[in-house]
Design an enzyme around this catalytic site. Structure first.
Site, PDB file in Angstrom:
ATOM      1  N   ASN A  25       0.826  -1.198   0.000  1.00  0.00           N
ATOM      2  CA  ASN A  25       0.000   0.000   0.000  1.00  0.00           C
ATOM      3  C   ASN A  25       0.864   1.254   0.000  1.00  0.00           C
ATOM      4  O   ASN A  25       2.044   1.215   0.365  1.00  0.00           O
ATOM      5  CB  ASN A  25      -0.923   0.011   1.229  1.00  0.00           C
ATOM      6  N   GLY A  59       6.658   2.042   2.864  1.00  0.00           N
ATOM      7  CA  GLY A  59       8.114   2.125   2.901  1.00  0.00           C
ATOM      8  C   GLY A  59       8.823   1.447   1.753  1.00  0.00           C
ATOM      9  O   GLY A  59       9.969   1.025   1.911  1.00  0.00           O
ATOM     10  N   GLY A  61       2.780   4.343   1.247  1.00  0.00           N
ATOM     11  CA  GLY A  61       3.288   4.778   2.545  1.00  0.00           C
ATOM     12  C   GLY A  61       3.881   3.699   3.413  1.00  0.00           C
ATOM     13  O   GLY A  61       4.297   3.981   4.540  1.00  0.00           O
ATOM     14  N   HIS A  80     -26.677  12.186  18.208  1.00  0.00           N
ATOM     15  CA  HIS A  80     -26.182  11.334  17.128  1.00  0.00           C
ATOM     16  C   HIS A  80     -24.923  10.572  17.564  1.00  0.00           C
ATOM     17  O   HIS A  80     -24.848   9.341  17.427  1.00  0.00           O
ATOM     18  CB  HIS A  80     -25.892  12.190  15.890  1.00  0.00           C
ATOM     19  N   GLU A  81     -23.938  11.309  18.094  1.00  0.00           N
ATOM     20  CA  GLU A  81     -22.686  10.663  18.502  1.00  0.00           C
ATOM     21  C   GLU A  81     -22.895   9.775  19.736  1.00  0.00           C
ATOM     22  O   GLU A  81     -22.240   8.729  19.859  1.00  0.00           O
ATOM     23  CB  GLU A  81     -21.620  11.724  18.778  1.00  0.00           C
TER      24      GLU A  81
END
Length: 610
Positions: free
Chosen positions: A207, A211, A209, A428-429
């Site tokens: 993926n 390295g 990033g 909501h949260e």
């Protein structure tokens, strides 16, 4: 052309400077002397007013008896002597005999300057102009001839900032694979004795990033051999054949410096599957790919040159690139696990003044799914926050805030919202948090906030306690119930008529997860253990834009019905949970309206033990 105009401007300025100096010299001389004609000089000599006459070539300088009077100058013909000139103008013998006359031989730099400069200066200007024109034309010819040259960047083995395997944390298997390449370059006899051949090509996959480029730099630092690196996009030009020419030039330079390493970053720019793009076999990208295939394993042996390439899209590469003899060793670099993340954080925290309360182990636990680049960015953002707050060290609060900034974006405390919207966001949260807290298979809820971040009006942050490589059906169902918690909470408090647009992202994510459960994971009892749909990659665009339908319309209706069934089931489970835990939800809403942000320890206190 730019160099030509630059050189022309320099010559012009020099000429202006010379002209200015000569002009000042002439102006200075004109102020100290007076120009006269020959007749006036003859009159002055006959009148006894002249003290001395200095003859220098065709120039005459006259000093009068009156010391206050300025000197006089005049010109005579070069072929005529001063005595003949005076005799012709009627100067008497007595006056000529009493006159002091000094004859000077003209010499020195002024003589040569005055006589040769008018001839030499135009000649020098013409020669200089022709020289710079020829030089510019030669430079353009060199550029034209070098259009097909690769011009790779070569890493210096003596560079102070060079990377080694010590600078790369985690990915133990990848290090072992690449260490063999380094050992072969240092001591090839160790492999040849056993009849072993080192792979000609190593493909780094993973993926973004993780390295891949860093590993290539580490190989260059460890091997101590010439390291040529280019990007895949640098081979592709508008003109067909230029990329192939640059490939030939790159490998020719590497062969001369063998043993050497050639690193091609983002090889998918030229290595995509042939025959699926535009332009057919004469496409520039395909010509470049063909040349890479020939150079890596053609008729001519490619001794001593190892090719390392990196890509995020190995699935679109041409099969000929991946066969033995070319990129026959493929190294997959995965996202770091908790132990690797801690090692990566130690490397990036080495030059940062972290507070003693900052635990890198705890930070590694809170960052599952982060790549090495994400972790480096996290600590960098924490350092920037500390500088913004005029601190000398980085405290834990900056580090934790940076985790959320990397995930969700910066806080938007300046955003003005009404009390109604703030209360709706809190419900909501709280709905997300309560369902996620009490569902047995959900990841722990780490933080709840009604402060806007990025495009989100508020957020509920959940993270697993350990890395997960597999997900079960019960985990997916609990996760979907948590996704529906915000929608259910708003509907429970405000009714159907006041439902807002806030849950739109949750509904989209729940629908996507439910469809994957049915079509990709075989988690539907009615449809059975099979997948539905096949992606058709349009290689020249590099992304999936079409899905091949391998099922009937009747099956499509069953898929839609199963997706809707899973979503409704998750909604019902969230409704039951929030109805049973309504008092806990109200307590959490009150705490959010008061503090705006609640951490994991406070969530346990507010909601109680599970």
């Amino acid at each position: 052309m730019r160099n030509f105009f630059k050189n022309f401007l320099m010559i012009f300025l020099v000429l202006v400077l010379v002209a200015g100096v000569l002009s000042m010299t002439q102006n200075g001389t004109s102020k100290k002397s007076e120009e006269i004609d020959t007749a006036k000089l003859a009159q002055e000599i006959n009148a006894g007013q002249v003290k001395k006459v200095t003859v220098a070539g065709d120039s005459l300088t006259v000093e009068l008896q009156d010391t206050d009077a300025p000197k006089q100058t005049l010109k005579k013909e070069p072929t005529e002597s001063f005595g003949e000139l005076m005799k012709n103008y009627g100067v008497t013998d007595e006056a000529r005999q009493s006159l002091a006359v000094e004859i000077k031989d003209e010499s020195g730099w002024k003589f040569w300057m005055m006589n040769l400069l008018p001839i030499i200066l135009p000649l020098v200007i013409i020669i200089g102009f022709l020289y710079f024109m020829t030089r510019s034309a030669q430079g353009m010819n060199n550029k034209a001839m070098g259009f097909g040259q690769s011009n790779p960047r070569q890493a210096d083995s003596q560079d102070k900032d060079k990377k080694t395997f010590k600078d790369v944390a985690g990915a133990v298997e990848a290090k072992e694979e690449l260490s063999e390449v380094v050992d072969f370059l240092k001591d090839p006899k160790k492999f040849s004795v056993m009849g072993a051949k080192i792979p000609k090509g190593v493909l780094l996959m993973g993926n973004p990033g993780v390295g891949k480029t860093l590993f290539a730099k580490a190989v260059a630092g460890e091997a101590g051999v010439p390291f040529f690196h280019m990007s895949g996009s640098e081979f592709v030009e508008m003109f067909v054949g230029v990329g192939a020419s640059r490939v030939r030039d790159l490998f020719a330079k590497a062969k001369k410096a063998a043993p050497a390493i050639v690193f091609i970053d983002e090889i998918d720019a030229v290595g995509r599957r042939r025959g699926a793009g535009l332009g057919g076999g004469h496409d520039e990208r395909e010509q470049t790919l063909n040349q890479i295939l020939v150079e890596m394993d053609g008729f001519e042996p490619n001794l001593g040159v190892i090719v390392i390439a990196a890509t995020n899209r190995h699935d679109v590469l041409d099969p000929a690139l991946l066969r033995p003899g070319r990129f026959d060793r493929r190294v997959t670099i995965d996202l770091p696990d908790i132990r690797d993340r801690e090692e990566i954080l130690k490397i990036h925290a080495a030059n940062k003044p972290l507070s003693k309360e900052v635990s890198l182990n705890r930070l590694a636990q809170r960052t599952p799914g982060f790549s090495g680049a994400d972790l480096a960015n996290l600590l960098n953002e924490a350092a920037i926050l500390a500088v913004r707050r005029n601190k000398k060290i980085i405290d834990e609060i900056e580090v934790l805030e940076s985790v959320e900034k990397v995930l969700l974006g910066p806080e938007r405390r300046s955003r003005i919202i009404s009390d109604k919207d703030k209360t709706m966001t809190a419900y909501h949260e709280a709905g997300h948090a309560v369902v996620g807290y009490f569902m047995p298979n959900c990841d722990p809820v780490r933080k709840v906030s009604i402060i806007s971040r990025g495009s989100a009006g508020g957020y509920t942050l959940k993270m697993p306690s350990e890395d997960k490589h597999y997900h079960t059906l019960t985990q997916f169902k609990d996760e979907m119930a948590m996704m529906m918690g915000g929608y259910v909470a708003e509907k429970m408090i405000y009714g159907n008529d006041e439902i807002s647009t806030g849950p739109s992202s949750d509904l989209r994510n729940a629908t996507s997860l439910a469809r994957e459960m049915v079509t990709a994971y075989g988690m539907s009892d009615k449809l059975g253990p099979r997948t539905f749909g096949k992606s058709d990659d349009m290689i020249f665009l590099g992304r999936e834009i079409h899905e091949q339908v391998d099922y009937s319309d009747k099956t499509a209706e069953m898929i839609d019905a199963e997706v809707l069934h899973l979503i409704n089931e998750a909604r019902e489970r969230a409704e039951k949970m929030l109805a049973a835990k309504r008092p806990e939800m109200e307590k959490l809403v009150a705490a959010l309206l008061e503090k705006e942000t609640i951490e994991q320890e406070e969530i346990v206190v507010v909601l109680g033990e599970k």
